[in-house]
Scaffold this motif. Structure first.
Motif, PDB file in Angstrom:
ATOM      1  N   LYS A  77       0.952  -0.836   0.150  1.00 38.33           N
ATOM      2  CA  LYS A  77       0.182  -0.121  -0.053  1.00 38.33           C
ATOM      3  C   LYS A  77       0.837   1.164  -0.124  1.00 38.33           C
ATOM      4  N   ARG A  78       1.844   1.292   0.954  1.00 40.53           N
ATOM      5  CA  ARG A  78       2.821   2.760   0.313  1.00 40.53           C
ATOM      6  C   ARG A  78       4.412   2.665  -0.060  1.00 40.53           C
ATOM      7  N   ARG A  79       4.401   3.346  -0.517  1.00 40.21           N
ATOM      8  CA  ARG A  79       5.977   3.078  -0.825  1.00 40.21           C
ATOM      9  C   ARG A  79       6.868   2.864  -0.064  1.00 40.21           C
ATOM     10  N   THR A  80       7.175   3.739   1.457  1.00 42.41           N
ATOM     11  CA  THR A  80       8.155   3.473   2.334  1.00 42.41           C
ATOM     12  C   THR A  80       7.844   1.984   2.289  1.00 42.41           C
ATOM     13  N   VAL A  81       6.973   1.334   2.805  1.00 39.28           N
ATOM     14  CA  VAL A  81       6.988   0.212   3.277  1.00 39.28           C
ATOM     15  C   VAL A  81       7.769  -0.485   2.278  1.00 39.28           C
ATOM     16  N   ALA A  82       7.001  -0.580   1.212  1.00 41.30           N
ATOM     17  CA  ALA A  82       7.934  -1.338  -0.222  1.00 41.30           C
ATOM     18  C   ALA A  82       9.046  -1.131   0.383  1.00 41.30           C
ATOM     19  N   LYS A  83      10.000   0.184   0.580  1.00 39.54           N
ATOM     20  CA  LYS A  83      11.177   0.451  -0.026  1.00 39.54           C
ATOM     21  C   LYS A  83      11.920  -0.551   1.311  1.00 39.54           C
ATOM     22  N   GLU A  84      11.012  -0.583   2.628  1.00 41.32           N
ATOM     23  CA  GLU A  84      11.482  -1.209   4.105  1.00 41.32           C
ATOM     24  C   GLU A  84      12.117  -2.242   3.853  1.00 41.32           C
ATOM     25  N   ALA A  85      11.039  -3.248   2.942  1.00 37.58           N
ATOM     26  CA  ALA A  85      11.065  -4.637   2.700  1.00 37.58           C
ATOM     27  C   ALA A  85      12.619  -4.978   1.493  1.00 37.58           C
ATOM     28  N   CYS A  86      12.128  -4.145   0.978  1.00 40.75           N
ATOM     29  CA  CYS A  86      13.526  -4.652  -0.298  1.00 40.75           C
ATOM     30  C   CYS A  86      14.663  -4.871   0.563  1.00 40.75           C
ATOM     31  N   GLU A  87      14.960  -3.143   1.139  1.00 47.14           N
ATOM     32  CA  GLU A  87      16.075  -3.288   2.140  1.00 47.14           C
ATOM     33  C   GLU A  87      16.530  -4.648   3.668  1.00 47.14           C
ATOM     34  N   LYS A  88      15.174  -4.982   3.977  1.00 43.94           N
ATOM     35  CA  LYS A  88      15.059  -6.282   4.484  1.00 43.94           C
ATOM     36  C   LYS A  88      15.672  -7.774   3.771  1.00 43.94           C
ATOM     37  N   GLY A  89      15.636  -7.467   2.758  1.00 46.14           N
ATOM     38  CA  GLY A  89      15.706  -8.420   1.829  1.00 46.14           C
ATOM     39  C   GLY A  89      14.386  -9.370   1.670  1.00 46.14           C
ATOM     40  N   ARG A  90      13.048  -8.701   1.284  1.00 50.75           N
ATOM     41  CA  ARG A  90      12.291  -9.800   1.528  1.00 50.75           C
ATOM     42  C   ARG A  90      11.629  -9.772  -0.270  1.00 50.75           C
ATOM     43  N   ILE A  91      11.757  -8.574  -0.710  1.00 48.23           N
ATOM     44  CA  ILE A  91      11.740  -8.582  -2.430  1.00 48.23           C
ATOM     45  C   ILE A  91      12.626  -9.605  -3.169  1.00 48.23           C
ATOM     46  N   LEU A  92      12.398 -10.043  -3.887  1.00 46.91           N
ATOM     47  CA  LEU A  92      13.213 -10.548  -4.911  1.00 46.91           C
ATOM     48  C   LEU A  92      12.021 -10.054  -6.889  1.00 46.91           C
ATOM     49  N   VAL A  93      13.603  -9.961  -7.750  1.00 49.13           N
ATOM     50  CA  VAL A  93      13.606  -9.803  -8.469  1.00 49.13           C
ATOM     51  C   VAL A  93      14.065 -10.555  -9.638  1.00 49.13           C
ATOM     52  N   ASN A  94      13.456 -11.512 -10.407  1.00 46.58           N
ATOM     53  CA  ASN A  94      14.411 -12.732 -11.037  1.00 46.58           C
ATOM     54  C   ASN A  94      15.198 -13.705  -9.989  1.00 46.58           C
ATOM     55  N   VAL A 124       9.746 -11.625 -12.825  1.00 48.69           N
ATOM     56  CA  VAL A 124       9.214 -12.535 -11.580  1.00 48.69           C
ATOM     57  C   VAL A 124       9.453 -11.442 -10.845  1.00 48.69           C
ATOM     58  N   ILE A 125       9.286 -11.052 -10.244  1.00 46.39           N
ATOM     59  CA  ILE A 125       9.271 -11.083  -8.370  1.00 46.39           C
ATOM     60  C   ILE A 125       8.273 -11.549  -7.149  1.00 46.39           C
ATOM     61  N   GLU A 126       9.388 -11.629  -6.192  1.00 43.28           N
ATOM     62  CA  GLU A 126       9.326 -12.600  -5.351  1.00 43.28           C
ATOM     63  C   GLU A 126       9.293 -12.125  -4.122  1.00 43.28           C
ATOM     64  N   ILE A 127       7.987 -11.887  -3.213  1.00 48.10           N
ATOM     65  CA  ILE A 127       7.299 -11.122  -2.525  1.00 48.10           C
ATOM     66  C   ILE A 127       7.285 -12.021  -1.456  1.00 48.10           C
ATOM     67  N   VAL A 128       8.196 -11.979   0.418  1.00 48.96           N
ATOM     68  CA  VAL A 128       8.007 -12.521   1.418  1.00 48.96           C
ATOM     69  C   VAL A 128       7.772 -11.918   2.355  1.00 48.96           C
ATOM     70  N   PHE A 129       5.390 -12.490   2.854  1.00 48.75           N
ATOM     71  CA  PHE A 129       5.061 -11.273   3.594  1.00 48.75           C
ATOM     72  C   PHE A 129       5.548 -12.543   5.026  1.00 48.75           C
ATOM     73  N   GLY A 130       5.909 -12.609   5.899  1.00 48.26           N
ATOM     74  CA  GLY A 130       6.187 -13.346   7.142  1.00 48.26           C
ATOM     75  C   GLY A 130       6.519 -14.795   6.455  1.00 48.26           C
ATOM     76  N   ASP A 131       5.600 -15.877   6.864  1.00 49.26           N
ATOM     77  CA  ASP A 131       5.947 -17.035   6.030  1.00 49.26           C
ATOM     78  C   ASP A 131       5.418 -17.706   4.855  1.00 49.26           C
ATOM     79  N   LYS A 132       4.378 -16.100   4.506  1.00 55.48           N
ATOM     80  CA  LYS A 132       3.905 -16.824   2.719  1.00 55.48           C
ATOM     81  C   LYS A 132       4.745 -15.578   2.246  1.00 55.48           C
ATOM     82  N   THR A 133       4.824 -16.405   0.628  1.00 52.74           N
ATOM     83  CA  THR A 133       5.532 -16.024  -0.551  1.00 52.74           C
ATOM     84  C   THR A 133       4.744 -15.818  -1.798  1.00 52.74           C
TER      85      THR A 133
END
Length: 80
Positions: free
Chosen positions: A14-31, A46-55
């Motif tokens: 929902k928010r760009r700052t949250v997306a930025k934090e997720a990237c900085e914590k290594g929870r977002i993978l691109v290819n 292909v983008i892989e997003i890790v939300f807790g124990d769900k991907t």
């Protein structure tokens, strides 16, 4: 388009700052590679997003700077 902006525009996150934090914590993978907030995404990436124990795995369908809420889901296709 930057990955943090894509995630916000497509309304996956929902928010760009949250997306930025997720990237900085290594929870977002691109290819399969860890993405920084400024990583550029292209159509068919292909983008892989890790939300807790769900991907969530999505493929980029289109890149749009300004998108309405109803049209946001057309920017990606859910793979898993």
């Amino acid at each position: 388009m930057r990955i943090d902006k894509f995630l916000k525009n497509s309304r996956i996150i929902k928010r760009r700052t949250v997306a930025k934090e997720a990237c900085e914590k290594g929870r977002i993978l691109v290819n399969g590679k860890t993405a920084k907030p400024g990583t550029e995404v292209q159509v068919d990436d292909v983008i892989e997003i890790v939300f807790g124990d769900k991907t969530m795995k999505v493929a980029v369908e289109q890149l749009t700077e300004h998108v309405k809420k109803d049209d946001a889901q057309a920017m990606y296709r859910i793979l898993t």
